[in-house]
Design a protein around this motif. Structure first.
Motif, mmCIF file in Angstrom:
data_model
loop_
_atom_site.group_PDB
_atom_site.id
_atom_site.type_symbol
_atom_site.label_atom_id
_atom_site.label_comp_id
_atom_site.label_asym_id
_atom_site.label_seq_id
_atom_site.Cartn_x
_atom_site.Cartn_y
_atom_site.Cartn_z
ATOM 1 N N ASP A 171 0.798 -1.223 0.000
ATOM 2 C CA ASP A 171 0.000 0.000 0.000
ATOM 3 C C ASP A 171 0.835 1.278 0.000
ATOM 4 O O ASP A 171 0.332 2.355 -0.312
ATOM 5 N N GLU A 178 3.638 2.065 -1.798
ATOM 6 C CA GLU A 178 4.318 2.465 -3.030
ATOM 7 C C GLU A 178 3.735 3.747 -3.628
ATOM 8 O O GLU A 178 4.475 4.618 -4.062
ATOM 9 N N GLU A 179 2.418 3.876 -3.617
ATOM 10 C CA GLU A 179 1.789 5.074 -4.176
ATOM 11 C C GLU A 179 2.034 6.321 -3.333
ATOM 12 O O GLU A 179 1.882 7.428 -3.807
ATOM 13 N N ARG A 180 2.426 6.129 -2.070
ATOM 14 C CA ARG A 180 2.647 7.263 -1.163
ATOM 15 C C ARG A 180 4.120 7.421 -0.784
ATOM 16 O O ARG A 180 4.450 8.103 0.164
#
Length: 189
Positions: free
Chosen positions: A80, A82-84
């Motif tokens: 979860d 990676e996008e942040r």
């Protein structure tokens, strides 16, 4: 986990079939000996040294260890993060710079931590293995991460502005010496 002793480190190097003299010479050259007492960092330095037969500069090692820590954090959160990723790094830099500016080694959970970061940012920061909670305080797993990330933050500023934080006029402030060393290394790269 307690810090590793010299005997623990030697035993680990022996079990990994590492040439101790060559490894310790590489550690000395990269100025990363302070990391050896932590098994997480020792294992990664050994792995990095075995892959490349040397260790890169201190700043490259710090980037490598931060990336390794992030990858473990991402695995624990089932991908979860990676996008942040960039958001998390910016928050870590902000926390490091704030702590360096206040000359503290930890942020009080109810005080500075909640004043500096909103609820969503605090939730994201909790995923980072670089920042850990000890009682009611948040601190970096090693002071050098705080100093390095503060230097990374300062490296985004115009050089003259950044240097004002380090200097008390003519000299480098003692509390900023390590951060300044990282800053200079980052600027050279």
């Amino acid at each position: 986990m307690d810090d590793l002793t010299d005997t623990d480190i030697q035993g680990y190097l022996f079990r990994q079939a590492v040439n101790t003299d060559c490894f310790m010479a590489a550690v000395k050259q990269s100025d990363t000996g302070y990391l050896l007492q932590n098994l997480f960092y020792l294992a990664r330095l050994v792995c990095r040294n075995q892959e490349h037969r040397q260790l890169p500069s201190k700043t490259e090692i710090m980037d490598y260890l931060i990336t390794e820590s992030f990858q473990l954090d991402d695995q624990k959160s089932q991908g979860d993060l990676e996008e942040r990723r960039r958001d998390l790094f910016v928050l870590l830099e902000k926390a490091a710079f704030s702590m360096q500016l206040m000359q503290i080694s930890a942020l009080d959970d109810v005080g500075e931590y909640q004043e500096l970061f909103g609820l969503e940012d605090r939730k994201l920061l909790k995923y980072s293995g670089l920042l850990r909670k000890e009682g009611t305080r948040w601190r970096f797993s090693h002071n050098n991460f705080k100093e390095y990330l503060a230097a990374k933050f300062l490296s985004t500023l115009p050089r003259e502005d950044a240097i004002r934080y380090f200097s008390g006029g003519q000299n480098i402030k003692m509390s900023w010496v390590n951060t300044f060393g990282f800053f200079v290394s980052i600027a050279q790269e």
